[in-house]
Write a protein that holds these residues in place. Structure first.
Motif, PDB file in Angstrom:
ATOM      1  N   HIS A 106       0.858  -1.191   0.000  1.00 18.44           N
ATOM      2  CA  HIS A 106       0.000   0.000   0.000  1.00 18.44           C
ATOM      3  C   HIS A 106       0.890   1.236   0.000  1.00 18.44           C
ATOM      4  O   HIS A 106       1.863   1.298   0.744  1.00 18.44           O
ATOM      5  N   THR A 107       0.573   2.180  -0.847  1.00 18.34           N
ATOM      6  CA  THR A 107       1.198   3.496  -0.826  1.00 18.34           C
ATOM      7  C   THR A 107       0.057   4.500  -0.627  1.00 18.34           C
ATOM      8  O   THR A 107      -1.117   4.113  -0.689  1.00 18.34           O
ATOM      9  N   GLN A 111      -2.499   0.656  -4.396  1.00 19.12           N
ATOM     10  CA  GLN A 111      -2.447  -0.660  -3.756  1.00 19.12           C
ATOM     11  C   GLN A 111      -2.082  -1.641  -4.865  1.00 19.12           C
ATOM     12  O   GLN A 111      -2.618  -1.566  -5.968  1.00 19.12           O
TER      13      GLN A 111
END
Length: 147
Positions: A106-107, A111
């Motif tokens: 996750h950023t 995702q």
């Protein structure tokens, strides 16, 4: 101890004793059926050892029983095809494929799943089965801002 019973049982050591109520099948067919059943049971034991949560299934409706049996037979067929194409036992193929993993990341904006480095053993199995190598990045989803 009944020594005569022990001697009689010793004569059967290492031998299969098959019992069936169908007198139309041959001994070879009965043995093949039992061997197939053993393979299916081994497949279920292998599934139970994975991280997949499974509980016993009790089917009462004929169509559900039939579907369950068909799925089991299909799983056995896949295993046998893999063994024949790879010319290796299923346990060895499974051991190689067990190393293939995907990790979720996750950023703030995305995702995605990233596949780990594919080992030579996995590449060999995939090639034998004519399955393309998995992409490094799988299922990229971007999050949109609602501002």
């Amino acid at each position: 101890m009944d020594r005569e019973a022990v001697r009689a049982a010793a004569k059967l050591d290492g031998k299969w004793v098959l019992q069936t109520n169908d007198d139309t099948i041959t001994v070879d067919d009965a043995a093949a059926g039992y061997k197939g059943l053993l393979v299916i049971e081994r497949c279920f034991r292998a599934l139970k050892q994975t991280r997949i949560k499974m509980e016993p299934m009790y089917h009462w409706l004929p169509h559900r029983i039939e579907a369950h049996v068909k799925i089991c037979v299909f799983a056995l067929l896949i295993e046998r095809v893999a063994e024949l194409r790879c010319k290796e036992p299923w346990q060895q193929i499974k051991r190689a494929l067990d190393t293939l993993q995907a990790t979720e990341f996750h950023t703030p904006k995305n995702q995605f799943f990233q596949c780990n480095e594919v080992s030579p053993g996995v590449l060999k199995v995939l090639k034998c089965l004519e399955i393309s190598r998995p992409k490094v990045v799988l299922n990229l989803q971007s999050f949109t801002s609602n501002t």
